[in-house]
Motif scaffolding. Structure first.
Motif, short mmCIF file in Angstrom:
data_model
loop_
_atom_site.label_atom_id
_atom_site.label_comp_id
_atom_site.label_asym_id
_atom_site.label_seq_id
_atom_site.Cartn_x
_atom_site.Cartn_y
_atom_site.Cartn_z
N GLN A 220 -9.79 -32.82 -10.56
CA GLN A 220 -10.06 -33.73 -9.67
C GLN A 220 -9.61 -33.44 -8.17
OE1 GLN A 220 -8.04 -37.55 -9.99
NE2 GLN A 220 -10.01 -38.83 -10.11
N GLU B 111 -11.55 -30.68 -6.94
CA GLU B 111 -13.17 -30.92 -6.68
C GLU B 111 -13.75 -29.90 -7.59
OE1 GLU B 111 -14.06 -31.12 -2.57
OE2 GLU B 111 -12.81 -33.04 -2.28
N GLN B 112 -13.39 -29.94 -9.00
CA GLN B 112 -13.98 -28.86 -9.81
C GLN B 112 -14.84 -29.76 -10.59
OE1 GLN B 112 -10.42 -27.24 -11.65
NE2 GLN B 112 -10.45 -25.40 -10.10
N ARG B 113 -16.11 -30.15 -10.27
CA ARG B 113 -16.89 -31.27 -10.75
C ARG B 113 -17.18 -30.97 -12.25
NH1 ARG B 113 -22.32 -31.98 -11.58
NH2 ARG B 113 -23.12 -34.21 -11.46
N SER B 114 -17.64 -29.67 -12.59
CA SER B 114 -18.18 -29.50 -13.92
C SER B 114 -16.97 -29.61 -14.97
CB SER B 114 -18.79 -28.02 -13.93
OG SER B 114 -19.86 -27.92 -13.13
N CYS C 180 -12.04 -41.96 -10.12
CA CYS C 180 -13.04 -41.34 -10.46
C CYS C 180 -14.06 -42.46 -9.93
CB CYS C 180 -13.20 -40.67 -11.77
SG CYS C 180 -12.62 -39.21 -12.15
N TRP D 61 -16.10 -38.99 -5.69
CA TRP D 61 -16.61 -39.01 -6.92
C TRP D 61 -17.24 -40.23 -7.29
CZ3 TRP D 61 -16.21 -34.26 -8.06
CH2 TRP D 61 -15.20 -33.66 -7.90
N ASP E 60 -21.01 -40.17 -7.41
CA ASP E 60 -21.70 -38.98 -8.43
C ASP E 60 -21.97 -40.00 -9.70
OD1 ASP E 60 -21.76 -37.17 -10.31
OD2 ASP E 60 -21.08 -35.54 -9.14
N ILE F 218 -20.39 -38.43 -12.98
CA ILE F 218 -19.15 -38.73 -13.05
C ILE F 218 -18.73 -40.21 -13.33
CG2 ILE F 218 -16.71 -38.70 -11.70
CD1 ILE F 218 -17.68 -36.02 -10.45
#
Length: 566
Positions: free
Chosen positions: A223, A226-229, A264, A270, A273, A276
């Protein structure tokens, strides 16, 4: 009104079957199951093949017969009847061994000296393919095999030890990319191993608290960076691990997981998104659900209050507004909101923040969406338990819309159950609400649900309660129920122990001829319950002295079991 007699099956120990507060669950003591290890089963199969010269199918069948005849529970055992499947599982085992070899000899925050990116990724990919095989039986066998070998905690080392860039080695870009892929794939493999229903339960329950701590830290790190996957994958894994696993819910909360979930939904990067947001809502629902019936108590209320204190309700409502056109995201948001609505403080906040009105609008916009309709009616059900809010629900359009949803989704059992429970709560001790519901056509909706789902005991119980609550305070509605065919449906509902009391009360308030009877479970004999004063007293006005003590004792002997026959 005359009719058939209502038969009530009374359990001798019925008085012991009760439920207390929503955070407490009564568990029935179970006889411990006899279990064996996968190694023991495999050795038995091997001995049959070598010593008795059986082929694999016969060897497995013989081993199954041996163990089941001894009362051994083989639910956790991989059973393969043909040689091809046996070789396939051996390959899965070999890939797990290869993965262990890749991880061995390393230290925290370092890579093993012999680390091979290609070998690690190949082993993880092979395990993931086995767990997601299109042949469900093969995939379940892979889950059982990995569960017997503590695979989830082996795989957890990847995000545990490789969470930060190793300080003792210099990585080239290819190795750094391989580590990122391995961490992401490790989460996917763990989720696949712990999913799949009962086949994945062994892996799920073997997941250690230290591994959960590392997962929370890894999600938090993703988080911040910012490592989305990886964040999406870790939230999904939290949801899977926390479903029907109270220890994992508690461990996740103890290690600060709730802050990650709320952020989140709150942090702009986030909160916009949808993927997420959906995973965060799913995790909130999982950690606040009362669904692990192996435990006597649930921490659901504690987790709900903690989330409410962290401002979760407003950000959930904001997410539902932000993605109003996305029915899937709104449905997951309302599902999470419904679980939070389990105490007076939360219900009041949901109402004051516009949650009820927003839910009505969402249901109106997506009436044909089953998941959203289920979540919305579930939220109405929880809110209607509060007397101050149920009248507003009845008159602000929520009740009318809910009845439309019940008609639209007549085959969806959960929607019918939630809807009937909400109608029953609205009608309870409120004649004005009863008349409003009657004018909306609630009678036909209630009876159609009872008729359409005769085997769904929860629906039968809630339907009987709705009928009883509507006619008990407004007797003139009884004739409408009887003319619509309520009596035979209520008598059918009386077949079930879960709904017999409610069916009896509804028939009684409808002025139907109904009698409580007791059926002897051994003989099937129907007996009317004794009323006070109807049986002859056993009191002896005269006392005759006697020296025949042994004779008196023998005459008074009565087997304990005889005292429990009804």
């Amino acid at each position: 009104m005359q009719g058939h007699r209502l038969t009530i099956f009374v359990s001798p120990m019925r008085s012991l079957h009760f439920f207390s507060a929503s955070t407490s669950m009564v568990s029935t003591p179970e006889v411990p199951k006899k279990r064996i290890s996968q190694a023991t089963f495999d050795e038995t199969v091997y001995e049959n093949m070598v010593d008795l010269e059986m082929d694999r199918a016969d060897a497995v069948k013989d081993a199954l017969q041996q163990f089941t005849s001894q009362g051994v529970d083989l639910e956790n055992i991989c059973v393969t009847l043909n040689e091809n499947d046996g070789r396939w599982l051996e390959e899965v085992d070999a890939q797990l061994t290869a993965l262990k070899n890749c991880l061995d000899n390393g230290t925290d925050l370092s890579l093993p000296p012999s680390w091979s990116p290609e070998a690690t990724l190949a082993a993880l990919q092979a395990l993931h393919s086995a767990l997601t095989d299109s042949d469900i039986k093969r995939a379940d066998n892979a889950r059982k095999l990995l569960g017997s070998k503590d695979a989830v905690n082996v795989i957890a080392r990847i995000w545990q030890e490789w969470g930060d860039e190793p300080s003792c080695v210099t990585l080239d870009p290819a190795e750094a990319e391989a580590i990122a892929k391995a961490r992401l794939l490790a989460v996917a493999v763990t989720e696949a191993a712990c999913g799949g229903g009962s086949a994945g339960d062994q892996s799920k329950h073997a997941f250690r608290p230290t591994s959960m701590r590392m997962l929370c830290q890894a999600a938090r790190r993703a988080q911040l960076r910012e490592q989305r996957s990886f964040l999406i994958a870790s939230l999904s894994l939290v949801r899977v691990l926390s479903t029907r696993a109270e220890d994992h819910k508690v461990s996740f909360v103890e290690h600060g997981g709730l802050d990650t979930l709320v952020e989140c939904l709150e942090k702009e990067a986030w909160a916009s998104d949808c993927e997420i947001v959906r995973e965060a809502c799913g995790a909130i629902k999982a950690v606040t659900a009362v669904d692990d019936f192996r435990k006597d108590f649930s921490a659901s209320h504690t987790h709900t209050r903690a989330l409410t204190a962290k401002g979760c309700i407003p950000v959930l409502l904001q997410a539902c507004r932000r993605f109003g056109a996305d029915s899937d995201t709104v449905a997951t948001g309302l599902d999470a909101l419904r679980n939070l609505a389990n105490n007076e403080e939360s219900v009041n906040q949901i109402a004051s923040e516009g949650g009820v009105v927003g839910t009505v609008r969402a249901l109106q916009a997506h009436l044909s969406h089953p998941a959203l309709a289920r979540a919305a009616t579930g939220l109405f059900r929880n809110v209607s338990a509060d007397d101050r809010h149920k009248t507003r629900l009845c008159k602000n359009g929520a009740a009318q819309l809910m009845l439309e949803a019940m008609r639209e989704h007549a085959q969806e059992r959960k929607i019918q159950e939630h809807g009937l429970a909400t109608l029953g709560a609205m009608a309870l001790r409120s004649p004005d609400n009863c008349r409003h519901l009657f004018g909306m056509g609630a009678v036909s909706v209630i009876l159609e649900a009872l008729e359409r789902h005769p085997e769904a005991r929860a629906i039968q119980r809630q339907g009987c309660l709705a009928v009883r609550n509507m006619v008990s305070r407004v007797p003139e509605l009884g004739e409408a129920f009887l003319e619509a065919g309520a009596e035979p449906l209520l008598r059918l509902a009386g077949r079930y122990q879960e709904s017999v009391d409610e069916a009896y009360a509804a028939l009684r308030d409808l002025k139907c001829d109904v009698k409580r009877v007791i059926v002897d479970p051994l003989t099937g004999e129907i007996k009317a319950p004794e009323e006070f004063g109807s049986a002859k007293t056993s009191f002896r006005p005269l006392f005759d002295s006697s020296n025949d003590i042994e004779g008196a004792v023998q005459a008074a002997i009565n087997a304990p079991s005889n005292s429990y026959r009804f």
